[in-house]
Structures are given as C-alpha cells and as structure tokens.
Design an enzyme around this catalytic site. Structure first.
Site, PDB file in Angstrom:
ATOM      1  N   PHE A 145      31.478  -6.495  92.270  1.00  0.00           N
ATOM      2  CA  PHE A 145      32.091  -7.247  91.174  1.00  0.00           C
ATOM      3  C   PHE A 145      31.115  -8.324  90.736  1.00  0.00           C
ATOM      4  CE2 PHE A 145      34.403 -10.426  88.869  1.00  0.00           C
ATOM      5  CZ  PHE A 145      35.138  -9.640  87.999  1.00  0.00           C
ATOM      6  N   ASP A 230      23.651 -12.022  94.032  1.00  0.00           N
ATOM      7  CA  ASP A 230      24.753 -12.634  93.288  1.00  0.00           C
ATOM      8  C   ASP A 230      25.543 -13.501  94.261  1.00  0.00           C
ATOM      9  OD1 ASP A 230      26.944 -13.413  91.906  1.00  0.00           O
ATOM     10  OD2 ASP A 230      27.560 -11.413  91.252  1.00  0.00           O
ATOM     11  N   LYS A 259      30.854 -20.606  89.564  1.00  0.00           N
ATOM     12  CA  LYS A 259      32.070 -21.105  90.197  1.00  0.00           C
ATOM     13  C   LYS A 259      31.904 -22.524  90.753  1.00  0.00           C
ATOM     14  CE  LYS A 259      33.726 -16.478  91.462  1.00  0.00           C
ATOM     15  NZ  LYS A 259      34.871 -16.190  90.616  1.00  0.00           N
TER      16      LYS A 259
HETATM   17  C1  LIG Z   1      30.258 -12.204  92.794  1.00  0.00           C
HETATM   18  C2  LIG Z   1      30.689 -12.570  91.416  1.00  0.00           C
HETATM   19  N1  LIG Z   1      29.802 -12.525  90.423  1.00  0.00           N
HETATM   20  C3  LIG Z   1      30.127 -12.857  89.164  1.00  0.00           C
HETATM   21  C4  LIG Z   1      31.412 -13.230  88.833  1.00  0.00           C
HETATM   22  C5  LIG Z   1      31.764 -13.560  87.423  1.00  0.00           C
HETATM   23  O1  LIG Z   1      31.983 -14.933  87.257  1.00  0.00           O
HETATM   24  P1  LIG Z   1      32.785 -15.471  85.980  1.00  0.00           P
HETATM   25  O2  LIG Z   1      34.208 -15.064  86.165  1.00  0.00           O
HETATM   26  O3  LIG Z   1      32.579 -16.952  86.015  1.00  0.00           O
HETATM   27  O4  LIG Z   1      32.150 -14.835  84.785  1.00  0.00           O
HETATM   28  C6  LIG Z   1      32.374 -13.293  89.844  1.00  0.00           C
HETATM   29  C7  LIG Z   1      33.766 -13.683  89.540  1.00  0.00           C
HETATM   30  O5  LIG Z   1      34.688 -13.534  90.311  1.00  0.00           O
HETATM   31  C8  LIG Z   1      32.015 -12.939  91.167  1.00  0.00           C
HETATM   32  O6  LIG Z   1      32.896 -12.979  92.164  1.00  0.00           O
END
Ligand SMILES: Cc1ncc(COP(=O)(O)O)c(C=O)c1O
Length: 400
Positions: A145, A230, A259
């Site tokens: 994700f 990530d 976040k």
């Molecule tokens: C590992 C990871 N990358 C990227 C994102 C995307 O972040 P955003 O919701 O701020 O676009 C998330 C969101 O849950 C995430 O858990």
C-alpha cells in the site's frame, strides 16, 4: 445552522449526504483530542489505538507541535518555492541530519511523495544508469500500500483499489513480499528501483523474513538498482527506530516520509536520500505550491526536535514489547505481528464478524481499526503502560 448546535446524528447525516462516499466511518463524531485520548461531540472519551494510521505518533495536540504551528501561523504560512522562506532550509537540513541522509524534497501527502520517488527513480535510471528512454521498470511487492494516485494504484494488488480506475501506468513489476528469489528473478538491466515498505502496514503489519531487507540491499548493489523505502507509515519512531530500516542496519537510497512528519497536524511529506539521486530533479521538472511551505516546515522542525531526543523511539521499543506480550496472551488471538508500538493482531476466524469487534470496542471506549480478520493496534507513542493495559483488557473483554 451553526456547527455548534448540530448533534452527532446531524453530522453523520451531513457527511453522508454532502461528502463523497470514500469511507465508511465509525459512528462517532470526534471533536477533541489530547495525548492518547480523543472525545466525541457528546463528551465521551475514547482511548485511541488507531493513531491516525500512524500520523499521530506524538499524541493528539502535542504542546510543542501546537506551539510551533501557532507561532508560525502568526508569521507566514506560504511562500511557494518561487521565493525562499526562513523555515525551508533549516527543515531540510535538520531532517537530513536526523535521518543520516543528504537531501530533502518536501511535499504534502504520502502518495505525492511516492509519486515523486517514482519520477526520481525513472529519471535517475535514464540519466545515470543508462536505461533506454521509456523502458525503466520499478519492482514492488504484492499486497503493497503506497497510496491512491492513478500511478500508485497501477501497481496495487488490491482489486478494490484499482477497479474502475484504468488505464494504468505501465513500468511496474509485482513480486511476493519477502521472497528474495522472486525479487532476484524480476530484476533486469532496465530496473530503476525496488520500492518496498520495510514493514507492510495496510497489509496487516507484516514484517518480512529475517535478513530479507539486507538481501534486497545487496541485490540493489549488485545490479545498480535504487532501493526506495516507503516509511510513510512505519517510519519516524513507529517501529522503535527513527527509520524502520535502521533496525535492520540497512540504508535505502531514497526514503519516503509522511503522516507523522507533522505529527498529524497537517499534510507534510518528503522524499529524502542520496544527493546524487535527488540531484536529478532540476527546476521545472518538479514542483508543488504547498510543498515546503513555512508552516509545514516549522511543524516538521518541531517533529525533528522531538525525534532527536530518542524518547519516542525508546517508548515504542519498550512499551511495544509490553503491548506485544499482552496481546499474545489473549484467548482468540492466533498471531501478533509488527514491531514497536505497532501490532497486527490476527483473530481466530470464528470470532471475527469483521467490524463487529471494533464496534464493540468503540462501545467500551477503545478506537481501533479492523481489516480482514485482524485488528491493527497503533496507539500514539505517548501512550502509557497503564493505558496499554486498559486497551488490551478491553480487547480481551470483547474477544471473550
Ligand atoms: C506505506 C504508505 N505509503 C503511502 C501512503 C499514502 O499516504 P497518504 O494517505 O498521505 O497519501 C500510506 C497511507 O496509508 C502508507 O501507509
């Protein structure tokens, strides 16, 4: 009608009628938060084991973050990158120093940071690695994700995240998470990068097999491939170290953060990493009106100061060990995954009626999110041992 006179029912009805249906929120209308607690419009208090999907690592309304935001609100909130502002440079330097990286590209959402990392990796592949134009590939893991943009859902393996949104962006290969042989077989001369969550969050807080991330690093070194970590969800102390990869002693070439980079105050994200890789970004090739705005940078600097003490990383490690031990003792729990104050709690099939468990927890005063048979537990890192026990006892009651 003034918002103050609306009841919770009114708010839910307004959201249902006027808001797009991108989620099925719990039937609570939150209006305040402090530390590991939130309260609803009726003044009912809930212990927050959700933690804003890990955005609220420092607790709700952390006084240092609120003070930094208020001070900056009174001075300047937006310059755009057309001009310098007096928060951007210090933020980039302080974040790079905290994380042992060389360069920072600030943005807003986590998804935007991922999209940006994809652009950087592709441009690096063409300019530095010598991949033929248009042929660059990025390898990702199944059950990933990384966000919701059209490019990101192009390499999602979640049918719901993709249905109806094609045509998809080409240039991605998906291999099973944790399988180094599959990863090795997928790398070609055109591979620009391997993009991974060091611990998969939305997949259920899945920690890869021991040594896997170091093997991926070796593979990247052997094949002149970038490793992009990530850390939007797992980073910034959530997993007990500043970066989740630190636990493995592995360095990525690029990291994405989001976040908790603002402690949940506002959207702040970044791509950080090697200067020679981020250096492929040149004026005109990228940009964002709000990316690097002084309000975001001021809040981000306050986050960096909190992380620099090491207190939150230590809390996550120490209290996380207690949380995992307590969860493992519960009847009906078949597996507890994760690291630090972060747990994917697998519940015996027969006891889970999906959301029923989390709704019963909410009735008892614990907010938690379920996903496909597991509970995700991610309290703010300011949570105390007593509060952990309180929350785990509520989970035990509901499972009994
Ligand atoms: C590992 C990871 N990358 C990227 C994102 C995307 O972040 P955003 O919701 O701020 O676009 C998330 C969101 O849950 C995430 O858990």
């Amino acid at each position: 009608m003034h918002a103050d006179v609306l009841t919770s029912q009114d708010h839910m009805a307004l959201a249902e009628r006027w808001g797009a249906h991108d989620s099925v929120p719990f039937p609570v209308v939150l209006s305040h938060g402090e530390g590991a607690w939130v309260s609803d419009l009726e003044g009912r208090r809930y212990l927050d084991f959700h933690g804003g999907y890990s955005a609220v690592n420092f607790g709700h309304q952390h006084p240092d973050l609120i003070a930094a935001a208020k001070a900056q609100l009174d001075r300047l909130t937006l310059s755009t990158r057309a001009f310098h502002n007096d928060q951007y440079g210090p933020f980039c330097r302080e974040l790079a120093e905290l994380t042992g990286t060389e360069m920072v590209l600030p943005s807003n959402s986590g998804g935007e940071a991922i999209d940006t990392a994809v652009k950087i990796a592709r441009k690096w592949a063409y300019q530095v690695k010598g991949v033929p134009d248009g042929a660059a590939e990025i390898i990702v893991a199944g059950a990933n994700f990384h966000g919701r943009t059209t490019t990101i859902v192009s390499f999602s393996t979640h049918p719901n995240h993709r249905a109806g949104f094609g045509p998809f962006t080409p240039g991605f290969r998906v291999v099973p998470f944790g399988d180094i042989d599959a990863m090795r077989s997928a790398v070609t001369a055109n591979t620009a990068a391997i993009l991974l969550e060091p611990i998969q969050g939305e997949a259920g807080i899945v920690v890869p097999p021991k040594g896997y991330l170091a093997e991926v690093r070796d593979l990247c070194n052997e094949t002149d491939t970038l490793l992009v970590a990530d850390e939007v969800q797992c980073g910034l102390a959530r997993a007990g170290t500043t970066l989740a990869l630190d636990h493995e002693g592995v360095r990525a070439d690029l990291y994405t953060l989001g976040k908790s980079l603002s402690g949940g105050l506002m959207p702040v994200s970044a791509v950080i990493g090697r200067a020679d890789v981020l250096g492929v970004i040149t004026p005109g090739g990228h940009g964002s009106t709000f990316g690097g705005n002084p309000l975001a940078c001021a809040v981000g600097r306050a986050v960096v100061r909190l992380l620099a003490t090491g207190e939150f990383q230590a809390r996550s490690r120490e209290l996380g060990a207690h949380l995992h031990a307590r969860l493992n003792e519960l009847d009906g729990v078949t597996e507890v995954r994760g690291r630090g104050l972060w747990a994917g709690v697998q519940i015996a099939e027969e006891q889970v009626a999906g959301r029923r468990v989390t709704e019963r927890l909410a009735e008892r005063g614990l907010l938690c999110k379920e996903a496909k048979g597991h509970l995700r537990v991610a309290p703010p890192l300011v949570v105390t041992r007593e509060e952990i026990d309180l929350g785990v006892n509520m989970i035990a009651d509901v499972l009994a």
